[in-house]
Design a protein around this motif. Structure first.
Motif, short mmCIF file in Angstrom:
data_model
loop_
_atom_site.label_atom_id
_atom_site.label_comp_id
_atom_site.label_asym_id
_atom_site.label_seq_id
_atom_site.Cartn_x
_atom_site.Cartn_y
_atom_site.Cartn_z
N GLN A 26 12.81 -6.10 43.71
CA GLN A 26 13.82 -5.50 42.74
C GLN A 26 13.63 -6.44 41.40
OE1 GLN A 26 15.60 -2.57 43.29
NE2 GLN A 26 14.59 -2.78 44.91
N PRO A 27 13.51 -5.44 40.18
CA PRO A 27 13.22 -6.06 39.07
C PRO A 27 14.52 -7.15 38.50
CG PRO A 27 13.68 -3.88 38.70
CD PRO A 27 13.55 -3.86 40.13
N ARG A 28 14.10 -8.22 37.88
CA ARG A 28 15.07 -9.00 37.26
C ARG A 28 16.11 -8.31 36.47
NH1 ARG A 28 14.84 -14.94 36.36
NH2 ARG A 28 12.66 -14.39 37.09
N ALA A 36 20.77 0.03 45.39
CA ALA A 36 21.11 0.20 46.96
C ALA A 36 21.81 1.58 47.40
CB ALA A 36 22.23 -0.93 47.15
N LEU A 37 22.66 1.93 46.44
CA LEU A 37 23.45 3.36 46.41
C LEU A 37 22.16 4.52 46.35
CD1 LEU A 37 25.96 4.96 47.11
CD2 LEU A 37 26.12 4.92 44.79
N LYS A 38 21.23 4.44 45.62
CA LYS A 38 20.14 5.21 45.70
C LYS A 38 19.68 5.46 47.05
CE LYS A 38 19.30 4.61 40.62
NZ LYS A 38 18.33 4.03 39.76
N GLU A 39 19.31 4.13 47.58
CA GLU A 39 18.52 4.03 49.01
C GLU A 39 19.38 4.84 50.07
OE1 GLU A 39 15.46 3.12 49.12
OE2 GLU A 39 15.77 2.65 47.01
N VAL A 40 20.63 4.43 49.94
CA VAL A 40 21.87 5.06 50.90
C VAL A 40 21.37 6.49 50.72
CG1 VAL A 40 24.17 5.63 51.36
CG2 VAL A 40 23.46 3.25 50.82
N ARG A 41 21.44 6.96 49.72
CA ARG A 41 21.35 8.49 49.40
C ARG A 41 20.01 9.05 50.14
NH1 ARG A 41 24.16 8.48 43.81
NH2 ARG A 41 26.31 8.53 44.11
N LYS A 42 18.89 8.60 50.09
CA LYS A 42 17.75 8.69 50.64
C LYS A 42 17.66 8.64 51.84
CE LYS A 42 14.95 6.48 46.62
NZ LYS A 42 14.13 5.51 46.29
N LEU A 56 19.60 0.39 58.64
CA LEU A 56 19.03 0.11 57.39
C LEU A 56 19.83 0.55 56.53
CD1 LEU A 56 16.88 -1.11 55.51
CD2 LEU A 56 15.57 1.22 55.89
N ARG A 57 20.30 1.90 56.60
CA ARG A 57 21.31 2.62 55.68
C ARG A 57 22.57 1.69 55.59
NH1 ARG A 57 24.80 7.30 56.20
NH2 ARG A 57 25.07 8.27 53.98
N SER A 62 26.42 -1.30 52.65
CA SER A 62 27.33 -2.71 52.24
C SER A 62 26.70 -3.55 51.02
CB SER A 62 26.61 -3.79 53.53
OG SER A 62 27.26 -5.13 53.40
N LEU A 63 25.64 -3.32 50.70
CA LEU A 63 25.33 -3.92 49.29
C LEU A 63 25.98 -3.16 48.04
CD1 LEU A 63 23.96 -6.10 47.84
CD2 LEU A 63 21.70 -4.57 47.86
N ALA A 64 25.99 -1.82 48.62
CA ALA A 64 26.24 -0.86 47.48
C ALA A 64 27.86 -0.81 47.12
CB ALA A 64 25.94 0.49 47.76
N GLY A 65 28.48 -1.52 48.46
CA GLY A 65 30.00 -1.62 48.22
C GLY A 65 30.68 -0.46 48.95
N ALA A 66 30.00 0.10 49.72
CA ALA A 66 30.53 1.50 50.51
C ALA A 66 31.78 0.91 51.41
CB ALA A 66 29.77 2.05 51.39
N ARG A 67 32.62 1.64 51.52
CA ARG A 67 34.11 1.35 52.14
C ARG A 67 33.88 1.50 53.80
NH1 ARG A 67 34.87 -1.74 48.50
NH2 ARG A 67 35.99 -0.99 46.63
#
Length: 71
Positions: A26-28, A36-42, A56-57, A62-67
């Motif tokens: 990931q870029p600085r 991460a939410l984009k990856e969850v959707r993919k 993996l999802r 978890s990183l995206a803050g999903a409940r």
């Protein structure tokens, strides 16, 4: 990519290894929760195909803050 193992089809990398690699690329200054939410959707379209993808999802969620519980 999926590989044939003794336990059936499985991803070629461990979910945790893939997740760490993704983090390192990931870029600085990137908003990791948004990315991460984009990856969850993919990965949602592959839910149930492979337990590694499910894991993996969950890591990305978890990183995206999903409940809710992350397994």
């Amino acid at each position: 990519m999926l590989a044939n193992t003794d336990h059936g089809l499985s991803g070629t990398g461990k979910p945790e290894s893939i997740f760490i690699s993704w983090l390192l690329w990931q870029p600085r200054g990137a908003d990791l929760a948004v990315e991460a939410l984009k990856e969850v959707r993919k990965l949602a379209r592959y839910e149930g195909i492979d337990p590694d993808i499910v894991r993996l999802r969950a890591l990305f969620a978890s990183l995206a803050g999903a409940r809710g519980a992350v397994h």
